[in-house]
Design an enzyme around this catalytic site. Sequence first.
Site, PDB file in Angstrom:
ATOM      1  N   LEU A  89      30.912  35.643  46.423  1.00 55.77           N
ATOM      2  CA  LEU A  89      31.058  36.591  45.325  1.00 55.77           C
ATOM      3  C   LEU A  89      31.569  35.929  44.053  1.00 55.77           C
ATOM      4  CD1 LEU A  89      32.643  39.642  47.192  1.00 55.77           C
ATOM      5  CD2 LEU A  89      30.305  39.443  46.339  1.00 55.77           C
ATOM      6  N   GLY A  90      32.281  34.815  44.201  1.00 49.80           N
ATOM      7  CA  GLY A  90      32.792  34.139  43.021  1.00 49.80           C
ATOM      8  C   GLY A  90      33.909  33.186  43.390  1.00 49.80           C
ATOM      9  N   GLY A  92      37.680  31.405  41.577  1.00 48.02           N
ATOM     10  CA  GLY A  92      38.605  31.380  40.459  1.00 48.02           C
ATOM     11  C   GLY A  92      39.798  30.514  40.780  1.00 48.02           C
ATOM     12  N   GLY A  95      41.148  30.900  44.362  1.00 48.60           N
ATOM     13  CA  GLY A  95      40.348  30.423  45.471  1.00 48.60           C
ATOM     14  C   GLY A  95      38.945  31.000  45.418  1.00 48.60           C
ATOM     15  N   VAL A  97      35.957  33.629  46.782  1.00 43.46           N
ATOM     16  CA  VAL A  97      35.824  34.987  47.285  1.00 43.46           C
ATOM     17  C   VAL A  97      34.442  35.165  47.876  1.00 43.46           C
ATOM     18  CG1 VAL A  97      36.014  37.436  46.756  1.00 43.46           C
ATOM     19  CG2 VAL A  97      37.386  35.783  45.479  1.00 43.46           C
ATOM     20  N   LYS A 114      39.150  36.541  50.502  1.00 46.29           N
ATOM     21  CA  LYS A 114      39.614  35.559  49.521  1.00 46.29           C
ATOM     22  C   LYS A 114      40.169  34.368  50.284  1.00 46.29           C
ATOM     23  CE  LYS A 114      41.038  36.572  45.557  1.00 46.29           C
ATOM     24  NZ  LYS A 114      41.726  37.085  44.342  1.00 46.29           N
ATOM     25  N   ASP A 206      49.471  40.053  36.793  1.00 48.27           N
ATOM     26  CA  ASP A 206      48.240  39.511  36.211  1.00 48.27           C
ATOM     27  C   ASP A 206      47.257  40.636  35.908  1.00 48.27           C
ATOM     28  OD1 ASP A 206      46.602  37.522  35.205  1.00 48.27           O
ATOM     29  OD2 ASP A 206      45.657  37.113  37.129  1.00 48.27           O
TER      30      ASP A 206
END
Length: 783
Positions: A89-90, A92, A95, A97, A114, A206
Site C-alpha cells: 500500500l505504501g 514511509g 515502515g 504498509v 505496518k 502527528d
Amino acid sequence: MTAPSRYARGKALFDALVELPDAATQWQALQAADADDALRNDVWALLQAHRETTRIGSPIAAVSHQWSTTPEPLQPGDRLGPWRLCSDLGEGGMGRVMRAERADGAYEQQVAVKLLRSRGDAGSLAHLTRERQILAGLRHPHIARLFDGGSTPGGQPYLVMELVDGEPIDRWCAQQAAPLTTRLALLDQVCDAVAHAHARLVVHCDIKPSNVLVDAEGQARLLDFGIARLTDGDTPDAHPALTPAYASPEQLAGAAPGTASDIYSLGRLLQVLTHGHEPPGLRGRALQAIIHKALAAEPGERYDSVGVMRADLQRLLHDRPVHAWPAGPGRRGYVLALAARRQWPAWLAAAGAVAMAAAFTAGLAQQRDRARSAEQAALQQREHARREAEAAQQISRFVIRLFEGADSENGALRAADTPVRLLLDRGHAQLQRELQDRPAQRARLLDVLGTVYENIGQLDAAARAYREAIALEAAAGPERRTQEAALLYKLAFTLNRQGHYQAAAAAAESCLALREQLADTTATDLADAHNAAGMTLGNLGRLAAARQHLERALALRRAQFGDTHTQVAQLHNNLALWALMAGEPVEAERQAREAVAIGRALPALPGLHHRRLTVLAQALMALDRLDEAGLLLQEAAAMARERYGADATYLHRVLRETGELQARRGQWAAAVVTYREALAAAEQGGDTGNPVHALTLSRMAVALAGMGDARAAEAAHRQALAALKDAGDPLGEAEAQAAYAAWLQRQGRAAEARPLRQAAAATRERLLPAGHPLRATSPSNAP
C-alpha cells in the site's frame, strides 16, 4: 469439559478488571473474584504494570536504532499469524504498509499491516507490546482501529490495523469542492477522535492531512497512532517522528509533546482546510481568531482542551460569539451584531404579522367598497367591517410602535440590537394599560403577541397571552365563540409542549366541544380540534381515545389537502409520538418517516422540521439504531439553533434526546454536558417549572450516577420528583420514580427504593396497554 488453564483464568480476570476506572475499584473487584491468593497476586502485578507510565518517548519509530540487522523483506503471499499479505500500500518513515487478509478461515477481513523497520531486542519488543495494548483500547468511530501486532519470524515488529479505503482529507475536500460547512464538519469529527484519545491519556503527535482519510461514506478517519505517547509519560530517550509543517514549536524544539501539541496540529489542519474558503465579515474574522488561538506559540495560550476548541467551531457555525475572539472594546459590538443576525426569524415573524394585518385591512377595505357600490350590505355588516378594519389597523399601529419604541433617545438600544423578547414584553405591558374599552382589539393583539412569542420558543409567555385573549373573547358573548375556539386550540398545543398535560387536555376538549357546536366550523377547524385532543389525551395515558382523535384528524386533512402537505406531515408526526407512547417503535418509525419525507419535500416550510427529525430519532433509539438516530439529532439541533438560537424551548427538546442517546451509549460525561446545555436553553426560554423540564433533570440524574457522582445524582433525582409531584404528567412521574428507585437500589437502599418502584409500576399498569415494555421495566440506560 477441560477446566480452564491458570493462564486462561488469569487472562480472563485481568481483562475483566483492566477497564475499571481506578486502582481502588480494581482492588475491590479482585478481592471479590473467585481466585486463589497466588492468582490474585499475579493479576494485581499485571494491573500495576498496565498502569505504569509508558516510555513512549522511545516510540515505535525510534526503536529502530536498537536493531542491528535488516530482516529479509516479506512478500505478498507470506503469512504473519492468521494474516496473509496481499499487496503493498505504501512506504514511509515508519515502515512499509501492506494490504492483508484473514487466512485462518475464522472469518473474512481485510486489514493494513505496518511492518516497522529492522528487528528489536527483547526489551524493545516488550515496550512495543505495552504501547500496542494501550493503543488498541482506542475505540472510536473516527479512529482507525489497531487489531493485532507482534513480530515476524525474523524479529521485525508489525502492527495490524483497520484498512481504511479513502482519500486524505485535504485532497478529498479539493476533489469534492466541499463547502466550508462540510470541511468544518469533518474537522469536528477529527477533534472528537482526538478528544477521545486525550481522555485516555494518549496523544497522537502527528496529525496531518495524510493521517486523516475520508472514506466512501464521507466520514473522517484518523490513522497512525503509532508514534503516540501517554500524556503522563516520562521524558523520552529519543524524539518521535514528526511532520515539521504540522508539529508544534515545542515538538520542533525537542520537548515532550502533550495535548496542547495536538491542538496546535489541529489548528494547522483547520488552516489548511479553510484556506481559500474563509467566509466574509464577522464569521471570517471569528474563524481566524480560532486558528490564531490554536496556533499560539506558547502551549498555555492555546485552547485548554480539544473539546473547548470544538465548542468554538460549533459557535462559529451557529453565529454564536466564539471565545477566541479577543477581549476589548470591539468584542461587545461583535456580540451584538451576532445577536441581531441570529434573531432575524423572529423579526421576520413580527414583520409577517404586520404584513398579514395590512393585507387583512386591504381585503376588508375592498369588501367594504364592493358593499357600498352594490348598496346591498346591511348596517350591521358595515359596522362589523368597520370594527374589523379598525382592529387590523390597531394591530399594525401596535406592532409598528413596538419597533419604533426600541430606538429612543434615552439610552435604549437601537432596534437592530434589542432582543425580540424585550420588545414583546414591552408590548405586552403596553396592552395592560391600553384599549381597556376595546376588548376585541385587545384580544386580537394578544393573539398576535402569543403567536410571535411561540415562534421564538417563548412558550410560557405565549400561554399567558393566549389565556388573556381567551378570557376577553369568552366575556364578549356567543358572537366571539369562533375566535375563542381558535385560541383554545393554540393554548392546548402550547401547554402540551410545556408538559402541562392536564391543562392542555382541558383546553383541547373545550376547543373540540365548541367546534362541534358552531355552524361555521370548517373541516380544517375540526381536524385541528381532533389533533389537539389526540395529542393531549395521549400524554395523559388515554391512548385508545388519543389514537381515534389523531386518525380522525388525519383523515380530514388528507381529504382536504391530499397526501403531501405540511398539515398532513404534522399528523404523521403526532401519530409517531402516539406509537412511541404505546410501545410500538416500528409503527413510530413508519409514521415519523412519512412526516420527514413530506417535510423534506416542502423546503419552503422548514419551521417544524427539526421536531419531525427529533421524533424519528426517538423511534430509531427505541429500535436501538443509535448511529442513525445520532445523525438525525445533529441535524435537528443545527436547525433549532439556526431558527431559534441557543435559548429556546425547542432546542431544549432536541438536546434532551441527544443526552438520552449519549446515555444509551454509556457516554455519561457527554450526556451530563448535553443535559446541562438543554436545561440552560430551557431556563433562557422560560421552559422551566413543568414536567418536560423535570424529566430532563431526571435523565441527567441517571447520567450523573453513571459518572459516579452520587451526591449530584441524588439531588437531581429529588429535584425532578418534587417538580413532577401533582404536575399532571403521571407517566413522566412514573419514569422519574423508576429511575430514582433503580439508583437507590444500586446504593443498597432497597427500603427507600421499594415504594417508588411500586408507585411507578402501578401508574404504568393503570395507563399503559398490556404488553407495553414500560409496564415491567426500569430505564434501560441506567448505569
